[in-house]
Design an enzyme around this catalytic site. Structure first.
Site, mmCIF file in Angstrom:
data_model
loop_
_atom_site.group_PDB
_atom_site.id
_atom_site.type_symbol
_atom_site.label_atom_id
_atom_site.label_comp_id
_atom_site.label_asym_id
_atom_site.label_seq_id
_atom_site.Cartn_x
_atom_site.Cartn_y
_atom_site.Cartn_z
ATOM 1 N N LYS A 41 0.850 -1.187 0.000
ATOM 2 C CA LYS A 41 0.000 0.000 0.000
ATOM 3 C C LYS A 41 0.890 1.243 0.000
ATOM 4 O O LYS A 41 1.928 1.259 0.684
ATOM 5 C CB LYS A 41 -0.888 -0.056 1.248
ATOM 6 N N SER A 94 -9.703 1.351 2.853
ATOM 7 C CA SER A 94 -8.861 2.170 2.015
ATOM 8 C C SER A 94 -7.801 1.383 1.245
ATOM 9 O O SER A 94 -7.282 1.870 0.252
ATOM 10 C CB SER A 94 -8.153 3.226 2.863
ATOM 11 N N SER A 145 -9.834 -1.183 6.958
ATOM 12 C CA SER A 145 -9.270 -0.991 5.617
ATOM 13 C C SER A 145 -8.547 -2.182 5.007
ATOM 14 O O SER A 145 -8.180 -2.126 3.837
ATOM 15 C CB SER A 145 -8.325 0.199 5.627
#
Ligand code: GLN
Length: 475
Positions: A78, A153, A177
């Protein structure tokens, strides 16, 4: 050999038998990412680093040196996790050109273990969101249905694994997330107990909640990555060295709690049915299933949306247009602060900074922030009770999300978006290990089953998840 959809074990064997080289494998993944760019799951491709790492592994194999499981395995990270000399944007304009000056602890560990970092994945700005629609660099499409979101996310990491753009990936989970996008994309996503994995080099959102964790196609791969990245770290004083081994080889005496608060209003009928089927499978495995109550669940979202913004407003004060990142370059200092932050941050980030500043302000601190902390303690206590004295359950099973993946653009109201985390936020507030497992589909859209365990019983959660996975595969 077919290189698509391989798990760590299969790749390891393939490399050892010289069916393919690490370089061929990496090239295959890099090509696939480039061909399917429309998913928008990657923000940066770290091809130079990946090919260099692959060459090293190939050399090792040709020298017949011992090669560990993770060596040569492509992993996506990420884009809020720092990889030295590469961009780390956190999905924000304010860090659009920011180059990480050092490796996050998890990255250091992955590099040492020989994993191959192939790229940085798209995310909601500073990890705030549930759909990646808050990314400054566009939404990540769901590989299963491109009109739908991949969740957030960590939507980029979940989509990357689901689309076969990476074997495994890392995300961060503050209120769901990792678990929510895993559920939307039909992959496994694990949020470890708070303190299991170092946050050093993770761009902070809400520090008392943030936790790094893996995505994979199966639990075995989750275990391999988790065991590599976990552990005490001098650079993060909240980390612990955990050796809580819990090998549940016998499921006969284990109890699973089903909290009634997670099956009330708001849950999609098909999702509920899917979860009920999964619960029955656990019953068939020999578990005792017990209805429990976690009464403070109804306050979890409200508490989260006070505590998280409070911490966000403090953490994001460092983006001032002076030290690093985007600067509006105004003459007066105040103008520079204001314009930099107004231009550099997106709507959701600004909303949370304002909310956070408000709940921490002198006149309101007691009414909001301090009160929320007290209710957080009650949520922690809810779980403590069911895991110990009151019900003595070993795990709690819930849906990961109330619905399957929603359409891009469907949730315009921020509050509607916040509701998609209703089942993941409580475990975050309590710092508990929780995993989302694929468990059936509605149409072709995956449903996620969440397994929550007691604090630091991460290994137990992974074992139960694996038992469920074996059962799913054999049925
Ligand atoms: N969707 C939640 C939020 O917007 C959780 C985000 C996260 O876990 N990083 O805050």
């Amino acid at each position: 050999m077919e290189l698509e959809n391989l798990t760590i074990e299969k790749i390891h064997k393939g490399l050892m038998k010289k069916e393919f080289s690490a370089k061929e494998l990496v090239k295959f993944y890099l090509d696939k990412i480039k061909k399917e760019k429309d998913l928008n799951d990657f923000l940066t491709i770290t091809d130079k680093l990946a090919l260099k790492q692959a060459e090293k592994i190939d050399d090792k194999i040709s020298r017949r040196e011992k090669v560990e499981k993770l060596e040569g395995i492509p992993i996506a990270l990420k884009d809020n996790i720092l990889v030295q000399e590469y961009k780390a944007t956190a999905g924000s304009k304010i860090l659009e050109n920011y180059i990480a000056p050092y490796d996050a602890t998890v990255v250091k560990k992955l590099k040492q273990a020989g994993a191959i970092i192939i790229g940085k994945t798209n995310l909601d700005e500073f990890a705030m969101g549930s759909s990646t629609e808050n990314s400054a660099f566009g939404v990540v499409k769901n590989p299963i249905d491109k009109d739908r979101v991949s969740g957030g996310s960590s939507g980029g990491s979940a989509a990357a694994v689901a689309a076969g753009h990476s074997v495994v990936a890392l995300g961060s989970d503050t209120g769901g997330s990792i678990r929510q996008p895993a559920s939307f994309c039909g992959v496994v996503g694990f949020k470890p107990s708070y303190g299991m994995v170092s946050r050093y080099g993770l761009i902070a959102m809400a520090s008392s909640l943030d936790q790094i964790g893996p995505f994979a196609k199966n639990v075995e791969d989750i275990k391999i990555v988790f065991n590599t990245i976990k552990g005490q770290d001098d650079f993060d004083s909240t980390t612990i060295d955990s050796e809580l081994k819990n090998n549940h080889s016998d499921f006969e005496n284990l109890k699973i709690g089903i909290p009634k608060e997670y099956f009330g209003e708001g849950i999609d009928k098909d999702v509920k049915e899917g979860i009920e089927k999964a619960i029955n499978k656990f019953r068939n495995l020999g578990f005792e299933i017990k209805e429990i109550s976690l009464p403070y669940t109804e306050y979890a979202l409200a508490v989260y949306y006070i505590i998280a913004p409070a911490e966000i407003s403090a953490n994001l004060s460092r983006y001032d247009g002076i030290k690093y990142g985007f600067s509006a370059k105004q003459k007066s200092l105040l103008d520079n602060y204001l314009k930099t932050r107004a231009k550099g941050f997106g709507d959701e980030v600004r909303r949370r900074v304002m909310l956070g500043t408000y709940v921490l302000s002198a006149g309101y601190r007691d009414a909001y922030y301090n009160k929320a902390q007290k209710v957080r303690a009650m949520i922690v206590n809810d779980f403590k009770k069911v895991f110990s004295s009151q019900d003595c359950v070993d795990f709690v099973l819930t849906p990961t999300t109330p619905t399957t993946a929603f359409k891009i653009g469907e949730k315009k109201d921020p509050l509607a978006m916040y509701l998609s985390d209703i089942y993941t936020v409580p475990a975050s507030l309590a710092g508990l290990p929780a995993i989302s497992m694929p468990c059936g589909e509605v149409g072709k859209l995956p449903i996620g089953l969440q397994i929550i365990g007691p604090q630091f019983k991460d290994n137990s959660v992974l074992e139960i998840a694996q038992a469920f996975e074996n059962m799913e595969q054999s049925s």
